[in-house]
Scaffold this motif. Structure first.
Motif, PDB file in Angstrom:
ATOM      1  N   LYS A 158      -3.103  -4.505   3.261  1.00 25.86           N
ATOM      2  CA  LYS A 158      -2.416  -4.850   4.505  1.00 25.86           C
ATOM      3  C   LYS A 158      -1.449  -6.013   4.412  1.00 25.86           C
ATOM      4  CE  LYS A 158      -4.504  -5.015   8.387  1.00 25.86           C
ATOM      5  NZ  LYS A 158      -5.271  -4.951   9.601  1.00 25.86           N
ATOM      6  N   GLN A 206       1.375  -6.986   3.060  1.00 24.54           N
ATOM      7  CA  GLN A 206       2.811  -6.837   3.320  1.00 24.54           C
ATOM      8  C   GLN A 206       3.071  -6.467   4.776  1.00 24.54           C
ATOM      9  OE1 GLN A 206       5.307  -7.548   1.015  1.00 24.54           O
ATOM     10  NE2 GLN A 206       6.588  -7.459   2.837  1.00 24.54           N
ATOM     11  N   ARG A 207       2.245  -5.593   5.341  1.00 19.30           N
ATOM     12  CA  ARG A 207       2.412  -5.198   6.748  1.00 19.30           C
ATOM     13  C   ARG A 207       2.158  -6.384   7.681  1.00 19.30           C
ATOM     14  NH1 ARG A 207      -0.889  -0.798   5.132  1.00 19.30           N
ATOM     15  NH2 ARG A 207      -2.499  -1.482   6.589  1.00 19.30           N
ATOM     16  N   ALA A 209      -1.722  -4.363  12.085  1.00 22.57           N
ATOM     17  CA  ALA A 209      -0.609  -4.088  11.150  1.00 22.57           C
ATOM     18  C   ALA A 209      -1.063  -3.239   9.976  1.00 22.57           C
ATOM     19  CB  ALA A 209      -0.011  -5.401  10.656  1.00 22.57           C
ATOM     20  N   ASN A 239       5.210  -8.605   7.467  1.00 20.56           N
ATOM     21  CA  ASN A 239       6.311  -8.006   8.216  1.00 20.56           C
ATOM     22  C   ASN A 239       6.108  -8.166   9.715  1.00 20.56           C
ATOM     23  OD1 ASN A 239       7.560  -7.223   5.850  1.00 20.56           O
ATOM     24  ND2 ASN A 239       6.745  -5.148   5.899  1.00 20.56           N
ATOM     25  N   ALA A 240       4.865  -8.069  10.171  1.00 21.94           N
ATOM     26  CA  ALA A 240       4.575  -8.223  11.601  1.00 21.94           C
ATOM     27  C   ALA A 240       4.817  -9.665  12.046  1.00 21.94           C
ATOM     28  CB  ALA A 240       3.140  -7.801  11.907  1.00 21.94           C
TER      29      ALA A 240
END
Length: 141
Positions: free
Chosen positions: A119, A121-122, A141, A125-126
């Protein structure tokens, strides 16, 4: 040998007002000593010094204070109290209070979420799109 290290924040004649403002926001806080030049105070048991230094220098983002928060209610509390009366929101949990002092209001779980190989990277990004952190959005995310 020095027995303690603590920050000194330069203010333009507003050290006591700033110490009182911060003391109204953080638990276990108090002014411990004051004179016309210096105000020593504690925020959540940590020592700070406010200096009535004048207009020559102003705080900037090169130094910020990180507040690790347990939950969304704590994030909301510190965020809204610190931006009150003229503070400014920034990105990724950063803000400036009305005295120009920079703060990072972050969830304690952020490091764990970021280090998750699935998770991470997500999550990054969030939060790059957020001003105030939203823990649920990070978890989702």
């Amino acid at each position: 040998m020095a027995d303690q290290i603590y920050p000194c924040i330069w203010f333009d004649g507003q050290a006591k007002a700033a110490a009182e403002f911060y003391g109204s926001i953080f638990p276990n806080s108090k002014i411990t000593t004051e004179n016309p030049i210096v105000v020593l105070f504690e925020l959540n048991g940590f020592k700070f010094m406010g200096l009535n230094g004048g207009p020559q220098f102003t705080p900037n983002e090169a130094v910020s204070f990180v507040v690790n928060c347990e939950d969304q209610a704590e994030i909301d509390h510190y965020w809204y109290k610190l931006i009150a009366d003229g503070g400014e929101e920034s990105m990724c949990g950063w803000l400036k209070d009305k005295y120009g002092v920079s703060w990072q209001i972050v969830p304690k779980t952020l490091g764990k979420l970021m280090s998750d190989p699935e998770k991470g990277q997500r999550v990054m990004n969030a939060f790059l799109k957020m001003r105030k952190f939203d823990i649920q959005a990070l978890l989702d995310a």
